[in-house]
Design a protein around this motif. Structure first.
Motif, PDB file in Angstrom:
ATOM      1  N   ARG A  95      65.073  87.538  28.339  1.00 56.26           N
ATOM      2  CA  ARG A  95      63.678  87.432  28.769  1.00 56.26           C
ATOM      3  C   ARG A  95      62.958  86.321  28.011  1.00 56.26           C
ATOM      4  N   ARG A  96      63.329  86.114  26.748  1.00 58.73           N
ATOM      5  CA  ARG A  96      62.698  85.072  25.941  1.00 58.73           C
ATOM      6  C   ARG A  96      63.077  83.700  26.510  1.00 58.73           C
ATOM      7  N   GLY A  97      62.087  82.938  26.864  1.00 60.08           N
ATOM      8  CA  GLY A  97      62.325  81.600  27.396  1.00 60.08           C
ATOM      9  C   GLY A  97      62.662  81.566  28.872  1.00 60.08           C
ATOM     10  N   LEU A  98      62.605  82.696  29.561  1.00 60.24           N
ATOM     11  CA  LEU A  98      62.908  82.749  30.987  1.00 60.24           C
ATOM     12  C   LEU A  98      61.612  82.627  31.771  1.00 60.24           C
ATOM     13  N   ALA A  99      61.602  81.743  32.750  1.00 57.55           N
ATOM     14  CA  ALA A  99      60.415  81.565  33.592  1.00 57.55           C
ATOM     15  C   ALA A  99      60.851  81.450  35.036  1.00 57.55           C
ATOM     16  N   VAL A 100      60.062  82.026  35.926  1.00 55.38           N
ATOM     17  CA  VAL A 100      60.329  81.945  37.354  1.00 55.38           C
ATOM     18  C   VAL A 100      59.636  80.692  37.872  1.00 55.38           C
ATOM     19  N   GLU A 101      60.430  79.794  38.432  1.00 53.25           N
ATOM     20  CA  GLU A 101      59.871  78.545  38.937  1.00 53.25           C
ATOM     21  C   GLU A 101      59.356  78.690  40.367  1.00 53.25           C
ATOM     22  N   ARG A 102      60.191  79.274  41.241  1.00 51.50           N
ATOM     23  CA  ARG A 102      59.764  79.463  42.632  1.00 51.50           C
ATOM     24  C   ARG A 102      60.647  80.510  43.302  1.00 51.50           C
ATOM     25  N   ARG A 103      60.210  80.933  44.466  1.00 49.72           N
ATOM     26  CA  ARG A 103      61.000  81.859  45.273  1.00 49.72           C
ATOM     27  C   ARG A 103      61.037  81.348  46.687  1.00 49.72           C
ATOM     28  N   ARG A 104      62.100  81.738  47.413  1.00 50.93           N
ATOM     29  CA  ARG A 104      62.259  81.287  48.789  1.00 50.93           C
ATOM     30  C   ARG A 104      63.137  82.273  49.546  1.00 50.93           C
ATOM     31  N   THR A 105      63.148  82.149  50.860  1.00 51.34           N
ATOM     32  CA  THR A 105      64.038  82.972  51.674  1.00 51.34           C
ATOM     33  C   THR A 105      65.364  82.233  51.828  1.00 51.34           C
ATOM     34  N   PRO A 106      66.449  82.950  52.088  1.00 53.15           N
ATOM     35  CA  PRO A 106      67.745  82.286  52.281  1.00 53.15           C
ATOM     36  C   PRO A 106      67.725  81.379  53.508  1.00 53.15           C
ATOM     37  N   ASP A 107      68.372  80.220  53.388  1.00 52.14           N
ATOM     38  CA  ASP A 107      68.471  79.338  54.552  1.00 52.14           C
ATOM     39  C   ASP A 107      69.627  79.802  55.437  1.00 52.14           C
ATOM     40  N   ALA A 108      69.881  79.086  56.520  1.00 53.34           N
ATOM     41  CA  ALA A 108      70.865  79.520  57.515  1.00 53.34           C
ATOM     42  C   ALA A 108      72.264  79.694  56.911  1.00 53.34           C
ATOM     43  N   ALA A 109      72.697  78.761  56.071  1.00 52.12           N
ATOM     44  CA  ALA A 109      74.026  78.866  55.467  1.00 52.12           C
ATOM     45  C   ALA A 109      74.116  80.035  54.489  1.00 52.12           C
ATOM     46  N   GLU A 110      73.032  80.303  53.781  1.00 53.79           N
ATOM     47  CA  GLU A 110      73.023  81.391  52.805  1.00 53.79           C
ATOM     48  C   GLU A 110      72.972  82.769  53.471  1.00 53.79           C
ATOM     49  N   LEU A 111      72.460  82.817  54.700  1.00 55.46           N
ATOM     50  CA  LEU A 111      72.403  84.086  55.415  1.00 55.46           C
ATOM     51  C   LEU A 111      73.788  84.612  55.779  1.00 55.46           C
ATOM     52  N   LEU A 112      74.807  83.760  55.692  1.00 60.23           N
ATOM     53  CA  LEU A 112      76.173  84.208  55.948  1.00 60.23           C
ATOM     54  C   LEU A 112      76.697  85.082  54.816  1.00 60.23           C
ATOM     55  N   VAL A 113      76.157  84.920  53.600  1.00 60.83           N
ATOM     56  CA  VAL A 113      76.648  85.685  52.446  1.00 60.83           C
ATOM     57  C   VAL A 113      75.580  86.582  51.827  1.00 60.83           C
ATOM     58  N   LEU A 114      74.320  86.356  52.159  1.00 57.77           N
ATOM     59  CA  LEU A 114      73.224  87.162  51.602  1.00 57.77           C
ATOM     60  C   LEU A 114      72.541  87.951  52.717  1.00 57.77           C
ATOM     61  N   PRO A 115      72.091  89.173  52.426  1.00 62.45           N
ATOM     62  CA  PRO A 115      71.337  89.928  53.431  1.00 62.45           C
ATOM     63  C   PRO A 115      70.038  89.202  53.793  1.00 62.45           C
ATOM     64  N   ASP A 121      67.050  90.252  54.229  1.00 62.79           N
ATOM     65  CA  ASP A 121      65.814  90.718  53.585  1.00 62.79           C
ATOM     66  C   ASP A 121      65.801  90.400  52.094  1.00 62.79           C
ATOM     67  N   TRP A 122      66.714  89.599  51.624  1.00 67.71           N
ATOM     68  CA  TRP A 122      66.748  89.233  50.212  1.00 67.71           C
ATOM     69  C   TRP A 122      65.917  87.991  49.960  1.00 67.71           C
ATOM     70  N   VAL A 123      65.524  87.818  48.714  1.00 66.16           N
ATOM     71  CA  VAL A 123      64.714  86.685  48.272  1.00 66.16           C
ATOM     72  C   VAL A 123      65.510  85.936  47.204  1.00 66.16           C
ATOM     73  N   ILE A 124      65.462  84.630  47.254  1.00 70.71           N
ATOM     74  CA  ILE A 124      66.124  83.803  46.242  1.00 70.71           C
ATOM     75  C   ILE A 124      65.065  83.325  45.260  1.00 70.71           C
ATOM     76  N   VAL A 125      65.342  83.534  43.990  1.00 70.28           N
ATOM     77  CA  VAL A 125      64.401  83.164  42.932  1.00 70.28           C
ATOM     78  C   VAL A 125      65.081  82.131  42.041  1.00 70.28           C
ATOM     79  N   ARG A 126      64.408  81.028  41.831  1.00 67.12           N
ATOM     80  CA  ARG A 126      64.916  80.010  40.910  1.00 67.12           C
ATOM     81  C   ARG A 126      64.229  80.214  39.566  1.00 67.12           C
ATOM     82  N   CYS A 127      65.044  80.468  38.555  1.00 70.71           N
ATOM     83  CA  CYS A 127      64.530  80.702  37.209  1.00 70.71           C
ATOM     84  C   CYS A 127      64.974  79.576  36.287  1.00 70.71           C
ATOM     85  N   ILE A 128      64.157  79.318  35.308  1.00 69.67           N
ATOM     86  CA  ILE A 128      64.475  78.336  34.279  1.00 69.67           C
ATOM     87  C   ILE A 128      64.594  79.098  32.971  1.00 69.67           C
TER      88      ILE A 128
END
Length: 151
Positions: free
Chosen positions: A80-100, A102-109
Motif C-alpha cells: 500500500r505504501r507508495g501505491l497510487a491509482v492512476e486511472r481505470r477503464r473498461t476492457p477493450d475488445a481483445a481483453e474481453l476474450l479473457v476478462l469478464p 463486468d470487470w474494470v481494469i485499474v492502472r496502478c503506479i
C-alpha cells in the motif's frame, strides 16, 4: 496391457495435480480477505498478457496468487505504501476474450513499475478503500504522485 496401465497412471497423475490446485486455492481463500483478480504480466501485445488469480489483503500488502500454479507463495505483492491509482477503464475488445465484461481494469503506479490489474466492479470499491486507508503521514505527494482519473 501396458498401454492401459500407462493411461491409468497418467489419468491418476492428472487428477492428483487438479486436486492439488483445488486444495491450494481453498487454503488461500480460507484465510479470508480474498478477491478474484487478474494481473497483466506482459504488455508486449495489446490486449494480451492477462493471468487469472486470487488476491488476498494482508495488512499493508495485496498478495496475488496465480490460479494455475503449484507455487505456494504469491506471484506478486503490492504494498500500500507508495501505491497510487492512476486511472481505470473498461476492457477493450481483445481483453474481453479473457476478462469478464463486468470487470474494470485499474492502472496502478507503485515504486517499482506500473501494473495493470482487473477486478469486478464490486471489488474495486474495497480495493480503492484499502489503497486510501494508508496510515497517517504516508499519503504525501511523494508517495502518491498520480491522481485518480476515469476513462
Amino acid at each position: 496391457m501396458r498401454i492401459v496401465e500407462g493411461i491409468g497412471i497418467a489419468v491418476l497423475v492428472l487428477l492428483a495435480a487438479l486436486a492439488v490446485l483445488f486444495l491450494r486455492r481453498l487454503v488461500i481463500a480460507r484465510q479470508g480477505g480474498t478477491i478474484e483478480l487478474g494481473v497483466r504480466l506482459s504488455t508486449m501485445v495489446p490486449g494480451r498478457g492477462w493471468s487469472a488469480g486470487l488476491a488476498r489483503f494482508a495488512g499493508d500488502e495485496l498478495r496475488w496468487y496465480r490460479i494455475f500454479s503449484f507455487w505456494p507463495g504469491p506471484r506478486r505483492v503490492l504494498t500500500r505504501r507508495g501505491l497510487a491509482v492512476e486511472r481505470r477503464r473498461t476492457p477493450d475488445a481483445a481483453e474481453l476474450l479473457v476478462l469478464p465484461p463486468d470487470w474494470v481494469i485499474v492502472r496502478c503506479i507503485n515504486r517499482q513499475a506500473p501494473v495493470e490489474i482487473a477486478m469486478a466492479e464490486r471489488a474495486l470499491t474495497g480495493f480503492l478503500s484499502w489503497v486510501e486507508a494508508a496510515p497517517p503521514g504516508e499519503s504525501t505527494p511523494e508517495t502518491r504522485p498520480y491522481r485518480y482519473k476515469t476513462g
